[in-house]
Every structure is written in C-alpha cells, then in structure tokens.
Motif scaffolding. Structure first.
Motif, PDB file in Angstrom:
ATOM      1  N   MET A   1      -7.064   5.025  11.937  1.00 37.66           N
ATOM      2  CA  MET A   1      -5.984   4.696  11.856  1.00 37.66           C
ATOM      3  C   MET A   1      -5.551   4.141  13.081  1.00 37.66           C
ATOM      4  O   MET A   1      -5.232   4.723  14.101  1.00 37.66           O
ATOM      5  N   ILE A   2      -4.530   2.888  12.955  1.00 36.57           N
ATOM      6  CA  ILE A   2      -3.918   2.258  14.199  1.00 36.57           C
ATOM      7  C   ILE A   2      -2.734   2.543  14.292  1.00 36.57           C
ATOM      8  O   ILE A   2      -1.961   2.270  12.958  1.00 36.57           O
ATOM      9  N   PHE A   3      -2.033   2.899  15.243  1.00 34.49           N
ATOM     10  CA  PHE A   3      -0.579   2.678  15.358  1.00 34.49           C
ATOM     11  C   PHE A   3      -0.256   1.886  16.548  1.00 34.49           C
ATOM     12  O   PHE A   3      -0.519   1.940  17.623  1.00 34.49           O
ATOM     13  N   THR A   4       0.754   0.693  16.109  1.00 33.76           N
ATOM     14  CA  THR A   4       1.077  -0.312  17.060  1.00 33.76           C
ATOM     15  C   THR A   4       2.676   0.104  17.386  1.00 33.76           C
ATOM     16  O   THR A   4       3.340   0.131  16.421  1.00 33.76           O
ATOM     17  N   ILE A   5       2.854   0.203  18.668  1.00 34.75           N
ATOM     18  CA  ILE A   5       4.467   0.568  19.024  1.00 34.75           C
ATOM     19  C   ILE A   5       5.066  -0.525  19.637  1.00 34.75           C
ATOM     20  O   ILE A   5       4.365  -1.220  20.621  1.00 34.75           O
ATOM     21  N   LEU A   6       6.258  -1.024  19.240  1.00 30.80           N
ATOM     22  CA  LEU A   6       6.716  -2.011  19.909  1.00 30.80           C
ATOM     23  C   LEU A   6       8.060  -1.490  20.593  1.00 30.80           C
ATOM     24  O   LEU A   6       8.978  -0.678  19.752  1.00 30.80           O
ATOM     25  N   THR A   7       7.941  -1.644  21.807  1.00 29.80           N
ATOM     26  CA  THR A   7       9.435  -0.858  22.490  1.00 29.80           C
ATOM     27  C   THR A   7       9.479  -1.800  23.847  1.00 29.80           C
ATOM     28  O   THR A   7       8.951  -2.602  24.144  1.00 29.80           O
ATOM     29  N   LEU A   8      10.900  -1.388  24.434  1.00 28.60           N
ATOM     30  CA  LEU A   8      11.243  -2.075  25.523  1.00 28.60           C
ATOM     31  C   LEU A   8      10.942  -0.909  26.646  1.00 28.60           C
ATOM     32  O   LEU A   8      10.852  -1.393  27.911  1.00 28.60           O
ATOM     33  N   PHE A   9      10.263   0.308  26.355  1.00 24.20           N
ATOM     34  CA  PHE A   9       9.940   1.134  27.309  1.00 24.20           C
ATOM     35  C   PHE A   9       8.749   2.002  26.966  1.00 24.20           C
ATOM     36  O   PHE A   9       8.623   2.997  26.668  1.00 24.20           O
ATOM     37  N   PRO A  10       7.855   1.149  27.262  1.00 26.47           N
ATOM     38  CA  PRO A  10       6.270   1.688  27.003  1.00 26.47           C
ATOM     39  C   PRO A  10       5.957   2.886  27.789  1.00 26.47           C
ATOM     40  O   PRO A  10       5.157   3.779  27.209  1.00 26.47           O
ATOM     41  N   ASN A  11       6.377   3.130  28.806  1.00 30.72           N
ATOM     42  CA  ASN A  11       5.904   4.119  29.912  1.00 30.72           C
ATOM     43  C   ASN A  11       6.470   5.631  29.148  1.00 30.72           C
ATOM     44  O   ASN A  11       5.830   6.593  29.245  1.00 30.72           O
ATOM     45  N   LEU A  12       7.417   5.440  28.152  1.00 28.28           N
ATOM     46  CA  LEU A  12       7.841   6.609  27.591  1.00 28.28           C
ATOM     47  C   LEU A  12       6.770   7.515  26.676  1.00 28.28           C
ATOM     48  O   LEU A  12       6.733   8.714  26.298  1.00 28.28           O
ATOM     49  N   PHE A  13       5.702   6.567  26.163  1.00 31.19           N
ATOM     50  CA  PHE A  13       4.716   6.919  25.494  1.00 31.19           C
ATOM     51  C   PHE A  13       3.424   7.489  26.327  1.00 31.19           C
ATOM     52  O   PHE A  13       2.406   7.953  25.597  1.00 31.19           O
ATOM     53  N   SER A  14       3.369   7.280  27.643  1.00 30.25           N
ATOM     54  CA  SER A  14       2.178   7.675  28.352  1.00 30.25           C
ATOM     55  C   SER A  14       1.714   9.198  28.058  1.00 30.25           C
ATOM     56  O   SER A  14       0.813   9.249  27.761  1.00 30.25           O
TER      57      SER A  14
ATOM     58  N   GLY B   1     -11.812   8.949  18.195  1.00 28.75           N
ATOM     59  CA  GLY B   1     -11.859   7.262  17.378  1.00 28.75           C
ATOM     60  C   GLY B   1     -11.093   7.475  15.942  1.00 28.75           C
ATOM     61  O   GLY B   1     -11.396   6.796  15.358  1.00 28.75           O
ATOM     62  N   LEU B   2     -10.542   8.651  15.825  1.00 29.02           N
ATOM     63  CA  LEU B   2      -9.934   8.841  14.736  1.00 29.02           C
ATOM     64  C   LEU B   2      -8.505   7.894  14.554  1.00 29.02           C
ATOM     65  O   LEU B   2      -8.005   7.442  13.308  1.00 29.02           O
ATOM     66  N   ILE B   3      -7.972   7.865  15.693  1.00 30.00           N
ATOM     67  CA  ILE B   3      -6.627   7.057  15.789  1.00 30.00           C
ATOM     68  C   ILE B   3      -6.696   6.383  17.036  1.00 30.00           C
ATOM     69  O   ILE B   3      -7.144   6.945  18.016  1.00 30.00           O
ATOM     70  N   GLU B   4      -5.926   5.364  17.110  1.00 26.65           N
ATOM     71  CA  GLU B   4      -5.792   4.568  18.095  1.00 26.65           C
ATOM     72  C   GLU B   4      -4.665   3.780  18.350  1.00 26.65           C
ATOM     73  O   GLU B   4      -3.820   3.639  17.401  1.00 26.65           O
ATOM     74  N   PHE B   5      -4.052   3.660  19.686  1.00 23.04           N
ATOM     75  CA  PHE B   5      -2.835   3.161  19.827  1.00 23.04           C
ATOM     76  C   PHE B   5      -2.608   2.002  20.666  1.00 23.04           C
ATOM     77  O   PHE B   5      -3.360   1.966  21.625  1.00 23.04           O
ATOM     78  N   ASN B   6      -1.956   1.159  20.190  1.00 19.22           N
ATOM     79  CA  ASN B   6      -1.394  -0.285  21.137  1.00 19.22           C
ATOM     80  C   ASN B   6      -0.203  -0.213  21.231  1.00 19.22           C
ATOM     81  O   ASN B   6       0.729  -0.218  20.558  1.00 19.22           O
ATOM     82  N   ILE B   7       0.213  -0.120  22.586  1.00 20.60           N
ATOM     83  CA  ILE B   7       1.743  -0.098  22.796  1.00 20.60           C
ATOM     84  C   ILE B   7       1.980  -1.437  23.518  1.00 20.60           C
ATOM     85  O   ILE B   7       1.602  -1.732  24.685  1.00 20.60           O
ATOM     86  N   LEU B   8       2.944  -2.057  22.594  1.00 16.89           N
ATOM     87  CA  LEU B   8       3.339  -3.492  23.387  1.00 16.89           C
ATOM     88  C   LEU B   8       4.798  -3.577  23.948  1.00 16.89           C
ATOM     89  O   LEU B   8       5.684  -2.954  23.134  1.00 16.89           O
ATOM     90  N   ASN B   9       5.070  -4.410  24.777  1.00 19.36           N
ATOM     91  CA  ASN B   9       6.226  -4.486  25.404  1.00 19.36           C
ATOM     92  C   ASN B   9       6.930  -5.661  24.910  1.00 19.36           C
ATOM     93  O   ASN B   9       6.507  -6.732  24.946  1.00 19.36           O
ATOM     94  N   ILE B  10       8.232  -5.369  23.880  1.00 24.87           N
ATOM     95  CA  ILE B  10       8.717  -6.588  23.314  1.00 24.87           C
ATOM     96  C   ILE B  10       9.128  -7.610  24.302  1.00 24.87           C
ATOM     97  O   ILE B  10       9.310  -8.705  24.130  1.00 24.87           O
ATOM     98  N   ARG B  11       9.209  -7.027  25.825  1.00 30.35           N
ATOM     99  CA  ARG B  11      10.143  -8.075  26.541  1.00 30.35           C
ATOM    100  C   ARG B  11       8.786  -9.064  27.029  1.00 30.35           C
ATOM    101  O   ARG B  11       9.372 -10.215  27.363  1.00 30.35           O
ATOM    102  N   ASP B  12       7.594  -8.537  26.865  1.00 22.73           N
ATOM    103  CA  ASP B  12       6.739  -9.520  27.020  1.00 22.73           C
ATOM    104  C   ASP B  12       6.764 -10.863  26.145  1.00 22.73           C
ATOM    105  O   ASP B  12       5.865 -11.909  26.358  1.00 22.73           O
ATOM    106  N   PHE B  13       7.261 -10.562  24.975  1.00 21.93           N
ATOM    107  CA  PHE B  13       7.194 -11.891  23.895  1.00 21.93           C
ATOM    108  C   PHE B  13       8.717 -12.506  23.930  1.00 21.93           C
ATOM    109  O   PHE B  13       9.091 -13.091  22.978  1.00 21.93           O
ATOM    110  N   ALA B  14       9.625 -12.167  25.134  1.00 21.00           N
ATOM    111  CA  ALA B  14      10.938 -12.730  25.009  1.00 21.00           C
ATOM    112  C   ALA B  14      10.518 -14.422  25.280  1.00 21.00           C
ATOM    113  O   ALA B  14       9.698 -14.823  25.693  1.00 21.00           O
ATOM    114  N   VAL B  15      11.379 -15.092  24.824  1.00 15.64           N
ATOM    115  CA  VAL B  15      11.302 -16.435  24.721  1.00 15.64           C
ATOM    116  C   VAL B  15      11.854 -17.336  26.154  1.00 15.64           C
ATOM    117  O   VAL B  15      11.269 -18.470  26.455  1.00 15.64           O
ATOM    118  N   ASP B  16      12.747 -16.608  26.780  1.00 14.80           N
ATOM    119  CA  ASP B  16      13.458 -17.471  27.823  1.00 14.80           C
ATOM    120  C   ASP B  16      12.797 -16.902  29.245  1.00 14.80           C
ATOM    121  O   ASP B  16      12.019 -15.880  28.977  1.00 14.80           O
TER     122      ASP B  16
END
Ligand code: SAM
Length: 245
Positions: A1-14, A29-44
């Motif tokens: 199972m994959i968990f993707t987390i969208l956050t402004l504070f990725p370090n909180l998950f380490s 290999g039963l679960i997998e995490f992808n942690i994405l920083n929402i800030r990396d997808f900001a437009v300006d």
C-alpha cells in the motif's frame, strides 16, 4: 500500500515513520511512503502557499493552486488517481471501521492543512474529509500519522501476528478483554486464575465476558452498535445483574 503525504512540514514525518511496526512494514515492502512538500508546487517565485482570508479575519489560509498542482503531480506520476483524503476537524470522525475500509485502497494521498485551514474549494478536489477528533490541532500532520498507524495495522502482513488486529478493541464495537503478563502476582494483585488454567475454552469465554463487561462500564455508547450472539445475551444479562448488586 502506498501513502503519499502532502504537507508544508515534511520533516515532521521523518522519525515517526522510521520506528517499530511501520519501519518493518516498509522494509518488507508492504507499505511505501512518498512525502511531498506542497511548497515545491507553488506557482510564484516566492513559493507562496498561503494568503489572508477574503472577508478579513485572523490568520492565513492555504491557497488552492499549490495543493491542486501537487495532487495533479501525484495522480500523473502514479498513473491513476489515488484516494485523496483531506485532514480537517470538520471531517467525518475517524474510527476503526474507517481504518479497515481505507486499508483496502492501494494508494492513499493524505493532505495536511495548516494555519486557518485550506481554501474551501479544495474540498471539491478530494474524495473524503477526515477528522481525528473534536478538537483543533495546529496542522494535519499528526492526524495523518494517526491514520497511517491505524490503517497500516490492517494491511496484510504488517502485524506479525494477524490475530492481534482481529481481537483488538472496537472489533464488533467491543473493547478488548483485559490483558496480563508476568508476574502472576504483583504486590497483592493476582492475575485471574482462569488465564493460568490452560483451558482454552474457559479462557475464551472469560475474555468474551470481560470484554462485554468492560465495554458496558467504560463505553456504554458502543453497546448500542454491538450485535450480541446468542452466547452474549446470557453474558450481558449476568453482567448487568452483577453491576446492579
Ligand atoms: N480554522 C480551522 C477550523 O476551525 O476548522 C482549523 C484549522 S487547524 C488550526 C489547521 C489544520 O490542522 C487543518 O486544516 C487540518 O488539516 C488540521 N487539523 C486540525 N485539527 C484536526 C483534527 N481534529 N482532525 C484532522 N485534522 C485536523
């Protein structure tokens, strides 16, 4: 199972995702995490993710564009839409049944709010809104960890002993029976003798009775949803008589 987390504070998950049961589940290999920083997808160029609320008022609101762009990226890179879950105190209350249900999804994407929350239009982009309780936290990261922990326990193979999740509290809307381990006497408190008897049928019946008793005493609200088997009806009657003595 994959968990993707969208956050402004990725370090909180380490640290929380690198210990104990979750750590072993990742290694297997039963679960997998992808942690994405929402800030990396900001437009300006300032990578702005929040702005003041329309209509005035305190605090800042998380903007929709960075969240929407992160969600698009997740869907695009996975090749199919995951289940998008927004953590919010305004969502449906999370419980064991929801954990079990969500564990059947191959890919969950958990969106963590911050500040005064997210722009209301984000709600139209997600599949579910979930709250972990009637209180307000500073962000969705702790709620996301609560979901991850509870959901992972239902992913086959994550718990060493599959029976552990079968007997646990809230299964059938009952609290779990009392548990004891060595020593059999501590100060003047003894472990119930039936547990030392080796009689499996008696132990099973004792545990059933104690689970029902505990639930009646501590969480009578759960009993409204409990569907008693024939054996349980006698137990309930007896427990109620005992309690009224
Ligand atoms: N102003 C919002 C309100 O009154 O509904 C609360 C925002 S809260 C300070 C910031 C973020 O924390 C929320 O967007 C949400 O992601 C998360 N959060 C806070 N409490 C939560 C709870 N009980 N369950 C799930 N998420 C929660």
């Amino acid at each position: 199972m994959i968990f993707t987390i969208l956050t402004l504070f990725p370090n909180l998950f380490s640290s929380p995702l690198q210990e104990s049961i979750i750590k072993r589940a990742v290694e297997k290999g039963l679960i997998e995490f992808n942690i994405l920083n929402i800030r990396d997808f900001a437009v300006d160029i300032h990578r702005t993710c929040d702005d003041s609320p329309y209509g005035g008022g305190p605090g800042m609101v998380m903007k929709i564009e960075p969240i929407s762009r992160t969600m698009e990226y997740v869907e695009h890179s996975a090749g199919r839409r995951p289940k998008f879950v927004l953590l919010t105190p305004q969502g449906r209350l999370f419980d064991q049944g929801t954990a079990e249900r969500l564990a059947r999804n191959p890919h969950l994407c958990l969106i963590c709010g911050r500040y005064e929350g997210v722009d209301e239009r984000v709600l139209t982009l997600v599949d579910e809104e979930i709250s972990i309780g009637d209180y307000v936290l500073s962000g969705g990261e702790v709620p996301a960890l609560v979901l991850i922990d509870a959901i992972s326990r239902h992913v086959p193979g994550v718990l060493g002993n599959e029976q552990s999740s079968i007997d646990e509290s809230f299964k059938e809307h009952l609290l779990e029976y009392p548990q004891y381990t060595r020593p059999d006497v501590f100060e003047d408190m003894e472990v119930p003798s039936v547990l030392l008897s080796g009689n499996h049928e008696e132990i099973r019946r004792w545990r059933r009775r104690e689970a029902i008793k505990k639930t009646i005493l501590k969480r009578p609200d759960l009993m409204e949803r409990f569907v008693p088997a024939r054996e349980d009806q006698g137990i309930i009657k007896k427990v109620m008589e005992e309690l009224s003595e």
